[in-house]
Enzyme design. Structure first.
Site, PDB file in Angstrom:
ATOM      1  N   LYS A 110       0.815  -1.208   0.000  1.00  0.00           N
ATOM      2  CA  LYS A 110       0.000   0.000   0.000  1.00  0.00           C
ATOM      3  C   LYS A 110       0.854   1.265   0.000  1.00  0.00           C
ATOM      4  O   LYS A 110       2.044   1.242   0.293  1.00  0.00           O
ATOM      5  CB  LYS A 110      -0.985  -0.031   1.164  1.00  0.00           C
TER       6      LYS A 110
ATOM      7  N   ARG B  77      -2.931 -10.271   5.201  1.00  0.00           N
ATOM      8  CA  ARG B  77      -3.321 -10.329   3.783  1.00  0.00           C
ATOM      9  C   ARG B  77      -2.197  -9.724   2.942  1.00  0.00           C
ATOM     10  O   ARG B  77      -1.849  -8.553   3.112  1.00  0.00           O
ATOM     11  CB  ARG B  77      -4.625  -9.556   3.564  1.00  0.00           C
TER      12      ARG B  77
END
Length: 276
Positions: free
Chosen positions: A212, A251
């Protein structure tokens, strides 16, 4: 006592426009090959998504989303993989569970589709409730908080109450801080450093920081210049540091790097370093 290792959820985006791996696994053959590689690398769960949630991404139709994910889920189920469906749509979630998914991963936490909790209750699937405030086209403007960690925990708690009221069993609920969603870089780092606020809810926690923007922002002033390889190393480092928390799952895109990080921490914690 040996360390309880978190589950590793491998990201399988069957989309043309996901931010880090769009158009790589959007055919049945490439998706199946990638899923098998992730399982070999140590993934416990394969998280299949057919709609990008990157900042600015446009919504896709239900038909388009389902045409992307359902054939892949069917193929993975035949391989006896544990499958999660990454969707904000209850209709897609229901069909995915009918096709073989065991987990519903709703990044909107039930806010995008008011029927999601009813579907989770009806199917008996595990439900991941993420913190979320708005769709990708507007979420960057919705990052006003008084106290990021307590605000996120409070908003998640409200959705958990709604889920339980709809019939979702508490032992089927996992919460996710929603890193990257309606949070700027500084807020993401503050939140990830204060997961103890989420632990107070007494529910399993999934963290999805992989690749991210805030991860890349720690490595370079211009996050867009940071390669996926560098983001994966940073993600593995963060995973190792977060193992002090009580995590249900991680994740990630690069399963191998994350599993290695978890195993190194487990070896250190269990006092097994140096053994043959």
């Amino acid at each position: 006592m040996k360390m309880q290792k978190p589950k590793v959820m491998g990201v399988l985006n069957v989309t043309p426009d996901s931010f880090s791996d769009g158009n790589q696994f959007n055919t049945l053959d490439t998706a199946l090959e990638q899923a098998k590689l992730m399982v070999i690398s140590g993934a416990d769960i394969i998280d299949v998504g057919g709609e990008s949630t990157r900042p600015g991404a446009e919504r896709v139709s239900l038909d388009e989303e389902q045409s992307r994910v359902l054939p892949v889920i069917e193929a993975l189920a035949k391989e006896n993989m544990v499958i999660s469906i990454d969707t904000m749509n209850s209709a897609t979630a229901e069909k995915a569970v009918q096709t073989g998914a065991k987990i519903i991963n709703d990044v909107s936490g039930g806010l995008a589709d008011e029927n999601m909790f009813a579907v989770a209750a009806k199917t008996g699937a595990t439900l991941i409730i993420s913190h979320w405030r708005g769709f990708s086209t507007q979420m960057d403007s919705m990052n006003q908080y008084v106290d990021i960690a307590s605000d996120v925990a409070g908003e998640l708690a409200k959705q958990v109450v709604r889920a339980e009221a709809a019939g979702v069993a508490r032992d089927k609920i996992v919460i996710d801080p929603g890193l990257g969603f309606a949070k700027d870089m500084k807020q993401n780092w503050e939140l990830v450093s204060r997961l103890d606020e989420l632990e107070k809810l007494g529910l399993p926690i999934l963290v999805g920081a992989s690749r991210k923007r805030f991860i890349a922002g720690a490595l370079a002033e211009d996050a867009l210049t940071v390669s996926n390889e560098r983001r994966d190393v940073a993600t593995a480092v963060l995973t190792a540091l977060l193992l002090q928390r009580k995590l249900w799952g991680i994740r990630v895109h690069n399963v191998w790097a994350t599993v290695d990080a978890i195993n190194v921490v487990a070896a250190l914690r269990d006092g097994r370093i140096g053994e043959n």
